[in-house]
Design an enzyme around this catalytic site. Structure first.
Site, PDB file in Angstrom:
ATOM      1  CD  GLU A 210      36.682  23.563 -17.285  1.00 29.18           C
ATOM      2  OE1 GLU A 210      35.432  23.474 -17.229  1.00 29.18           O
ATOM      3  OE2 GLU A 210      37.439  22.587 -17.263  1.00 29.18           O
TER       4      GLU A 210
ATOM      5  CE  LYS B 165      28.548  27.041 -11.574  1.00 29.44           C
ATOM      6  NZ  LYS B 165      27.208  27.098 -12.119  1.00 29.44           N
TER       7      LYS B 165
ATOM      8  CG  ASP C 164      23.458  31.210 -15.943  1.00 32.83           C
ATOM      9  OD1 ASP C 164      23.024  30.147 -15.446  1.00 32.83           O
ATOM     10  OD2 ASP C 164      23.014  32.333 -15.671  1.00 32.83           O
TER      11      ASP C 164
ATOM     12  CE1 TYR D  10      30.108  20.326 -17.153  1.00 33.19           C
ATOM     13  CE2 TYR D  10      29.468  22.238 -18.448  1.00 33.19           C
ATOM     14  CZ  TYR D  10      29.147  21.223 -17.564  1.00 33.19           C
ATOM     15  OH  TYR D  10      27.862  21.105 -17.105  1.00 33.19           O
TER      16      TYR D  10
ATOM     17  CE  LYS E 112      26.496  30.499  -8.103  1.00 30.44           C
ATOM     18  NZ  LYS E 112      25.587  29.907  -9.085  1.00 30.44           N
TER      19      LYS E 112
ATOM     20  CB  CYS F  81      -1.789  61.639 -11.336  1.00 32.49           C
ATOM     21  SG  CYS F  81      -0.277  62.063 -10.482  1.00 32.49           S
TER      22      CYS F  81
ATOM     23  CB  CYS G 156      -1.998  65.775  -8.749  1.00 26.46           C
ATOM     24  SG  CYS G 156      -2.042  65.328 -10.493  1.00 26.46           S
TER      25      CYS G 156
ATOM     26  CB  CYS H 215       0.489  63.176 -14.528  1.00 26.17           C
ATOM     27  SG  CYS H 215      -0.268  64.439 -13.506  1.00 26.17           S
TER      28      CYS H 215
ATOM     29  CB  CYS I 203       1.114  66.782 -10.676  1.00 29.18           C
ATOM     30  SG  CYS I 203       1.706  65.149 -10.202  1.00 29.18           S
TER      31      CYS I 203
HETATM   32  S1  IVH Z   1      31.985  20.791 -13.993  1.00 31.04           S
HETATM   33  C1  IVH Z   1      31.632  17.636 -10.927  1.00 31.04           C
HETATM   34  N1  IVH Z   1      32.408  22.861 -15.511  1.00 31.04           N
HETATM   35  O1  IVH Z   1      27.546  24.221 -13.137  1.00 31.04           O
HETATM   36  C2  IVH Z   1      31.704  18.889 -11.662  1.00 31.04           C
HETATM   37  N2  IVH Z   1      30.253  22.581 -14.572  1.00 31.04           N
HETATM   38  O2  IVH Z   1      26.903  24.255 -10.313  1.00 31.04           O
HETATM   39  C3  IVH Z   1      30.655  18.939 -12.691  1.00 31.04           C
HETATM   40  N3  IVH Z   1      28.650  24.307 -15.245  1.00 31.04           N
HETATM   41  O3  IVH Z   1      25.704  21.276 -13.078  1.00 31.04           O
HETATM   42  C4  IVH Z   1      30.509  20.225 -13.290  1.00 31.04           C
HETATM   43  N4  IVH Z   1      30.009  25.443 -16.534  1.00 31.04           N
HETATM   44  O4  IVH Z   1      25.751  22.564 -15.238  1.00 31.04           O
HETATM   45  C5  IVH Z   1      31.535  22.207 -14.754  1.00 31.04           C
HETATM   46  N5  IVH Z   1      32.910  24.635 -16.920  1.00 31.04           N
HETATM   47  C6  IVH Z   1      32.031  23.975 -16.165  1.00 31.04           C
HETATM   48  C7  IVH Z   1      30.701  24.393 -16.017  1.00 31.04           C
HETATM   49  C8  IVH Z   1      29.840  23.687 -15.198  1.00 31.04           C
HETATM   50  C9  IVH Z   1      28.786  25.360 -16.055  1.00 31.04           C
HETATM   51  C10 IVH Z   1      27.411  23.976 -14.517  1.00 31.04           C
HETATM   52  C11 IVH Z   1      26.999  22.544 -14.627  1.00 31.04           C
HETATM   53  C12 IVH Z   1      26.833  22.060 -13.228  1.00 31.04           C
HETATM   54  C13 IVH Z   1      26.726  23.323 -12.461  1.00 31.04           C
HETATM   55  C14 IVH Z   1      27.187  23.121 -11.058  1.00 31.04           C
END
Ligand code: IVH
Length: 701
Positions: free
Chosen positions: A112, A114, A116, A224, A313, A407, A410, A425, A431
């Site tokens: 999935e 991740k 932010d 998720y 990551k 500046c 100069c 400047c 300069c």
């Molecule tokens: S699962 C036990 N799935 O990442 C697993 N987390 O670094 C629980 N996050 O606190 C998290 N996308 O806020 C999961 N597709 C995703 C996610 C996700 C973002 C965040 C979440 C978690 C943090 C962990």
């Protein structure tokens, strides 16, 4: 209306279904006007029958709940963190551990994006949203129900007639990148401090005292994970949980994917690495989970994180660090650009110590101050940028930054003319900083291409020697060294390059016979560059290689260019007013005329050699389009030949076109256009004849 209460229930269900299609599936079933009609009908009925208004009615998103904002909420199950992996090898190690614990490899993984944003927990009882909370410390979070109710992608009531009796889901609330840009734009306009990134903006928006503010922000959710499902179907896989959550009307990211093995997981990661920049929300990696829930149970968790999941990551594109100083750079045109000196951080795959702050206005708007913790961003090959400060509100901050009045290079005054965005400047080429940048441009690849004169050498040769250095040298080997040397740098104008004597390198650091010979050779070669390169190297505003080539195709010497009027220049096909005016202004400055004279004295060629033989203007007044490949010459040669013979080479067929020349694999649209307009069509042989002797007998009169 016979049964208003029944109608209310019907309308609620109908609107919920449309909300689901619009906000979760992104696939609306009806248009806005029809939706508004349903909504108004419901609101009217509810007003007449207040007793039948339930908290999960679509009309009750904003301002309905009694706000218990930010009071503590104990999660039903603790929320874990995730362990990280940053390489394929670390993924391998993760899988090896799974194999050791399970005695076999897991059958399937789920990958999935991740997200932010910020983690939230939603609790539904008998299908209605009862509590929404932040993650907090994992065990206890804060109540943000009133705020999350304002997100249309958070259903107030689950879809379907048989919701689970209890559902606790986890997900990520985020701000869309478009919404983030827009929010920052309006904040800047209102002279409010912009948010440093979309995650901070989302977090700030969710932690608002007034839910109406949250409602106005472009927030969305991806769910998720399910913490608790009571009174629902028996599910054996995480992927089935996701499908179930989606069937309840919760927003599940469609980018998730099951992968039978680690190879497929790695392919997914690779693809996301390439693609995530294009997503409309911010992601910082990929979460990989073991699909089988039985396997998840067996694997369990450490104190911090589950063993059955890992976060791959992406290299961080944003990091926090300390702003040590704000300084300015003086560019070739004198423009003063503020930049940040940072405590070094690893971001976007590199160590970063400096980052741009763009201009004075940006520093003011971002309100970054020396000593602040700041967010630094480096995405792809883009130069690092300071996004903004990270403030708790508690810190003692230094005063706002101001553009220095002098500046740093100069000491001439720095001024910003009324109505202009950029401070400059005023020191002209006295300069050193400006001179250095100009010389670097002058000798660079795109300009005079002087071999052996890179940035470091330019810097050294444009700097004055310090008194200490001078005394030192005098004491050691160079007793005869004169005071003049410390008064002036070796190069004070591009022309000086062509007067350098080998002796000036004798006592300078880093010069050996070979590098001196190399540079002098490079300088000699530069004396004979075509005129267009010199024009580019002079750094006249708006004059790039394209414009310079057009000008020097018409005027073959610097004198001719200097004598051309603005109208003459603008009349050159492709040059235009902006370039013409800029060239004229530059040439009208006596300092610049002097520079050209001095370059000439230094042996720099100020004219292109006349073409060897006189080419007859056989194409005078003709405008030709060529399509397809010719045997006798390539595209550029065709263009040059047509130009040299007084013709015009244009790219599309119009009523003005004298003839279309057709080679191998011609463009169909050009051919049909020519046929339509009855434009004469020539083959290669006829074209060569036309070049040779002109249109008589080849083209109609
Ligand atoms: S699962 C036990 N799935 O990442 C697993 N987390 O670094 C629980 N996050 O606190 C998290 N996308 O806020 C999961 N597709 C995703 C996610 C996700 C973002 C965040 C979440 C978690 C943090 C962990």
């Amino acid at each position: 209306m016979s049964d208003p209460i029944g109608r209310i229930a019907e309308l609620q269900a109908e609107i919920r279904r449309h909300d689901y299609h619009y906000y979760v599936l992104d696939d609306p079933l009806i248009d806005d006007a029809d939706y508004d009609r349903l909504w108004r009908e419901l609101a009217d009925l509810e007003e007449k029958h207040p007793d039948s208004v339930t908290l999960d009615s679509p009309t009750q998103r904003v301002g309905a709940a009694v706000s218990e904002l930010f009071s503590p909420v104990q999660h039903l199950r603790p929320l874990f963190s995730l362990d990280n992996a940053v390489s394929g090898t670390e993924l391998d190690a993760w899988e090896q551990r799974l194999v050791r614990l399970l005695g076999r490899s897991p059958e399937e993984y789920v990958c999935e994006p991740k997200i932010d944003g910020l983690a939230v927990v939603l609790t539904y009882r008998e299908g209605s949203l009862t509590v929404a909370a932040t993650r907090g410390n994992g065990a206890v979070g804060e109540d943000i129900t009133a705020n999350l109710r304002t997100l249309y992608s958070v259903p107030l009531r689950l879809l379907g007639n048989h919701p689970p009796s209890l559902l606790e889901v986890r997900g990520e609330v985020y701000m869309t990148l478009d919404g983030f840009e827009e929010l920052n734009r309006t904040r800047r306009e209102a002279e409010q401090r912009p948010f440093a990134n979309a995650r901070n903006a989302a977090a700030g928006s969710v932690r608002q005292k007034d839910p109406r503010v949250t409602a106005s922000r472009a927030l969305e959710i991806w769910v998720y994970q399910a913490g608790v499902i009571r009174g629902g179907p028996t599910l054996r896989r995480h992927s089935d949980v996701l499908a179930y959550l989606r069937s309840l009307g919760l927003r599940v990211n469609p980018k998730h994917k099951t992968a039978p093995g680690l190879e497929e997981v790695k392919a997914y990661v690779k693809q996301m690495l390439d693609e995530h920049h294009a997503l409309p929300y911010q992601t910082d990696g990929v979460v990989i989970k073991v699909d089988s829930l039985a396997d998840q149970d067996e694997l369990g968790a450490t104190a911090r994180a589950p063993r059955w999941a890992v976060a791959y990551k992406f290299p961080p594109q944003e990091r926090e660090t300390t702003l040590l100083d704000i300084r300015i750079n003086i560019g070739r045109t004198g423009a003063a650009t503020p930049f940040a000196v940072l405590e070094e951080v690893f971001v976007g795959g590199a160590n970063v110590k400096m980052a741009t702050l763009h201009n004075e206005e940006q520093v003011r708007l971002k309100d970054v101050r020396v000593g602040d913790r700041v967010v630094v961003r480096r995405a792809g090959d883009v130069i690092p940028e300071v996004m903004g400060p990270v403030l708790t509100g508690e810190e003692d901050r230094s005063p706002p930054w101001e553009m220095p009045s002098r500046c740093p290079s100069c000491e001439s005054p720095i001024e910003r003319p009324e109505g202009e965005a950029v401070a400059r400047c005023t020191g002209d080429l006295t300069c050193p900083s400006r001179l250095r940048e100009w010389l670097f441009h002058f000798s660079s690849r795109g300009g005079m291409d002087i071999d052996g004169l890179g940035y470091k050498k330019v810097k050294q040769l444009t700097e004055k020697m310090s008194k200490d250095q001078f005394e030192d040298l005098k004491k050691k080997e160079f007793k005869e060294l004169s005071m003049e040397l410390i008064a002036n740098p070796a190069i004070r104008s591009p022309a000086d390059i062509f007067f350098l004597e080998p002796s000036i390198f004798e006592w300078r650091k880093g010069w050996r016979d070979k590098s001196i010979r190399n540079l002098l050779g490079g300088i000699e070669a530069a004396r004979h560059r075509p005129l267009w390169r010199l024009l580019v190297a002079l750094g006249i505003r708006h004059v790039g290689p394209g414009g310079a080539r057009l000008i020097t195709a018409r005027y073959r010497s610097m004198d001719q260019i200097a004598d051309a009027t603005r109208e003459d220049l603008a009349a050159i096909d492709g040059v235009g007013e902006t370039i013409a005016r800029s060239v004229r202004e530059w040439m009208d400055d006596p300092d610049n005329r002097e520079l050209i004279a001095k370059l000439g004295q230094g042996g720099v060629s100020l004219a292109d050699p006349e073409p060897e033989s006189h080419v007859p203007p056989t194409l005078a007044g003709l405008s030709l389009v060529v399509t397809g490949g010719l045997q006798s010459m390539n595209r550029e040669a065709i263009r040059q030949t047509i130009l040299a013979r007084g013709g015009r080479s244009v790219s599309s067929v119009s009523g003005q076109t004298s003839a279309l020349v057709v080679g191998a694999s011609p463009g169909a649209s050009k051919l049909s256009k020519a046929e339509q307009l009855r434009t004469p069509i020539l083959n290669e042989e006829q074209f060569l004849a036309l070049l040779e002797s002109g249109p008589a007998g080849i083209l109609p009169n």
